[in-house]
Design an enzyme around this catalytic site. Structure first.
Site, PDB file in Angstrom:
ATOM      1  N   ASP A 184     -17.117  -0.543  -5.461  1.00 21.18           N
ATOM      2  CA  ASP A 184     -17.416  -1.452  -4.352  1.00 21.18           C
ATOM      3  C   ASP A 184     -17.324  -0.705  -3.015  1.00 21.18           C
ATOM      4  O   ASP A 184     -16.403   0.080  -2.800  1.00 21.18           O
ATOM      5  CB  ASP A 184     -16.381  -2.591  -4.398  1.00 21.18           C
ATOM      6  CG  ASP A 184     -16.704  -3.724  -3.458  1.00 21.18           C
ATOM      7  OD1 ASP A 184     -17.761  -4.353  -3.621  1.00 21.18           O
ATOM      8  OD2 ASP A 184     -15.888  -4.008  -2.553  1.00 21.18           O
ATOM      9  N   GLU A 231     -21.655   1.510  -5.080  1.00 23.70           N
ATOM     10  CA  GLU A 231     -22.388   0.568  -4.233  1.00 23.70           C
ATOM     11  C   GLU A 231     -22.574   1.282  -2.907  1.00 23.70           C
ATOM     12  O   GLU A 231     -21.707   1.251  -2.032  1.00 23.70           O
ATOM     13  CB  GLU A 231     -21.612  -0.739  -4.029  1.00 23.70           C
ATOM     14  CG  GLU A 231     -22.421  -1.767  -3.259  1.00 23.70           C
ATOM     15  CD  GLU A 231     -21.598  -2.729  -2.406  1.00 23.70           C
ATOM     16  OE1 GLU A 231     -22.152  -3.750  -1.973  1.00 23.70           O
ATOM     17  OE2 GLU A 231     -20.417  -2.470  -2.139  1.00 23.70           O
TER      18      GLU A 231
HETATM   19  C1  GLC Z   1     -19.271  -5.563  -1.749  1.00 20.34           C
HETATM   20  C2  GLC Z   1     -19.463  -6.704  -2.707  1.00 20.34           C
HETATM   21  C3  GLC Z   1     -19.456  -7.989  -1.941  1.00 20.34           C
HETATM   22  C4  GLC Z   1     -18.121  -8.112  -1.231  1.00 20.34           C
HETATM   23  C5  GLC Z   1     -17.856  -6.895  -0.360  1.00 20.34           C
HETATM   24  C6  GLC Z   1     -16.439  -6.852   0.107  1.00 20.34           C
HETATM   25  O1  GLC Z   1     -20.319  -5.443  -0.864  1.00 20.34           O
HETATM   26  O2  GLC Z   1     -20.640  -6.529  -3.426  1.00 20.34           O
HETATM   27  O3  GLC Z   1     -19.660  -9.098  -2.763  1.00 20.34           O
HETATM   28  O4  GLC Z   1     -18.102  -9.264  -0.447  1.00 20.34           O
HETATM   29  O5  GLC Z   1     -18.055  -5.707  -1.072  1.00 20.34           O
HETATM   30  O6  GLC Z   1     -15.586  -6.574  -0.963  1.00 20.34           O
END
Ligand code: GLC
Ligand code: CA
Length: 448
Positions: A184, A231
């Site tokens: 993440d 991500e």
């Molecule tokens: C990432 C996740 C998202 C979340 C954010 C904060 O972008 O995909 O859903 O709100 O991180 O953790």
């Protein structure tokens, strides 16, 4: 992980509710493994299943080594890993290293794990509140950093103890048989040491690659080597650098592009040219933060949704499907009084429950409203001309595609690309078209 893996993203609360309390759970994932095996996916990545106060629905982690009681137990997760393995499916977890919940015990007992300042040191903004990313902490009489909600304090990745903690957490899960992680906010962990003004000093810092290189070393101790997928919400030009430490970097420029040939084709070409040798690209059109591809790219037209799925599943590398993509599920309608997301605009429409049947009886009183059930798993499984079968057939067909990508000359509106001995042809228009003697219906994709 195979280089042409299909990864299926589960959003646990909305996948399948085994115990009937309106919240999808880990036992529900186990119950649907045969279905996922039938579909032919190689791995499932589940959004967080950890204990969490759910300010950000699991992305505010209160304990990295446990399962949220609403979703099940650690035993359930062990069962999921074991049962998935029997079916040749890997289980990947969502690792959230950028921040924790403010209810995590570290926040009270190990404050030095977080980023603090006596005064507001810079212009950094919170993605959720849109105000300052610095929150006053009355008891400690200092400000702490939160890129997201104030209940999600950012960890200090300059602190070597924080690094050590996550190495332990990674081992904890790998020892249990987890095969990979989606990381993440992979672009956000390390902040500028001097906390200088400018968002480029809050995210996208080059020092983050050292973190992933060290995780990669841990991963190499396991066989088969687990996969690290970031991500990486960065521009394509910045994305390539993440392959220094990660196996996969999620291509967000692709996901957020308009579904137009003139936009997507150059992007795919740029991706293929920019990747370091041997690096595996990723393609996806939906996730729990973005409107579903059937809505955004499909614009309500199931033929267009299939064209999008064709693309995601026939480009070289890894394809990621978000639960519901396989039935061309559209965003759900969430009335104002049912909105649960902290973000504005709300991401609830892409998080509504997956309809398994037309009656929706499997959901009774779901945590988010069940949307339109006319596209549902049961009926599409019974109907061989359905999008579900289309996706299943494509997953099989993609195994026959060769390496590499090469754009081929084609008539206007048609996208043709070579994949080894095969050629993929996609009609990106609402009109009929012809490519080299092959007749194409509107939005039709074929492999020749
Ligand atoms: C990432 C996740 C998202 C979340 C954010 C904060 O972008 O995909 O859903 O709100 O991180 O953790
Ligand atoms: Ca449940």
């Amino acid at each position: 992980m195979r280089g042409d893996a299909v990864i299926y993203q589960i959003y646990p609360r909305s996948f399948f509710d085994k115990n009937g309390d309106g919240i999808g759970d880990v036992a529900g994932m186990v119950a649907k493994l045969d279905h996922l095996a039938w579909l032919g996916v190689d791995a499932l990545w589940t959004s967080p299943t950890y204990p969490s106060p759910n300010v950000d629905w699991g992305y505010d982690v209160a304990d990295h080594r446990a399962v949220h009681p609403e979703l099940g137990t650690l035993d359930d997760l062990d069962t999921l890993i074991a049962e998935a393995e029997k079916r040749g499916i890997e289980v990947w977890l969502d690792l959230v290293p950028n921040h924790t919940s403010d209810r995590h015990e570290w926040f009270s007992e190990r404050p030095e794990y977080y980023v603090w300042s006596k005064t507001i040191p810079n212009d950094w903004k919170s993605i959720f509140t849109k105000g300052s990313a610095w929150q006053w902490h009355a008891r400690r009489r200092r400000y702490y950093l939160h890129q997201f909600a104030p209940q999600q304090p950012d960890l200090d990745w300059w602190n070597t103890d924080v690094r050590a903690e996550f190495e332990h957490i990674i081992r904890f899960w790998l020892d249990r048989g987890v095969s990979g992680f989606r990381i993440d906010v992979a672009h956000g962990l390390v902040k500028d040491r001097e906390l200088r003004d400018g968002v480029e000093h809050m995210r996208g810092r080059p020092e983050v690659h050292d973190v992933y290189r060290s995780w990669q070393q841990i991963a190499r101790e396991y066989d088969p080597k687990p996969t690290l997928m970031g991500e990486t919400v960065v521009k394509l030009e910045q994305m390539f650098a993440y392959y220094q430490g990660l196996d996969l970097a999620q291509n967000f420029d692709f996901c957020t592009a308009a579904f137009e040939l003139d936009e997507l084709r150059p992007l795919v070409e740029k991706t293929m040219h920019g990747l370091p040798p041997g690096a595996i690209p990723t393609w996806f059109g939906s996730n729990h933060d973005h409107s579903r591809l059937a809505t955004r790219w499909g614009a309500g037209d199931e033929r267009r949704a299939r064209a999008a799925l064709f693309l995601v599943l026939t480009l070289p590398g890894v394809a990621i499907l978000y639960q519901g993509d396989e039935i061309a599920l559209e965003d759900g309608d969430v009335p104002e009084n049912r909105v649960l997301d902290v973000a504005d605009p709300s991401r609830d429409p892409e998080r509504t429950p997956l309809p398994w049947t037309r009656s929706g009886e499997e959901w009774r009183e779901p945590w988010l409203p069940l949307g339109d059930t006319r596209r549902n798993v049961e009926e599409q499984r019974a109907e061989t001309s359905s999008t579900l079968h289309y996706v299943r057939d494509l997953i099989r067909a993609r195994r026959e595609l060769g390496d590499g990508y090469e754009t081929l000359p084609s008539p206007r509106g048609v996208w043709a690309y070579r994949r080894g001995a095969k050629t993929c042809v996609l009609n990106m228009t609402p009109r009929r078209a012809t490519y080299d003697g092959t007749r194409l219906d509107p939005w039709e994709g074929v492999i020749v």
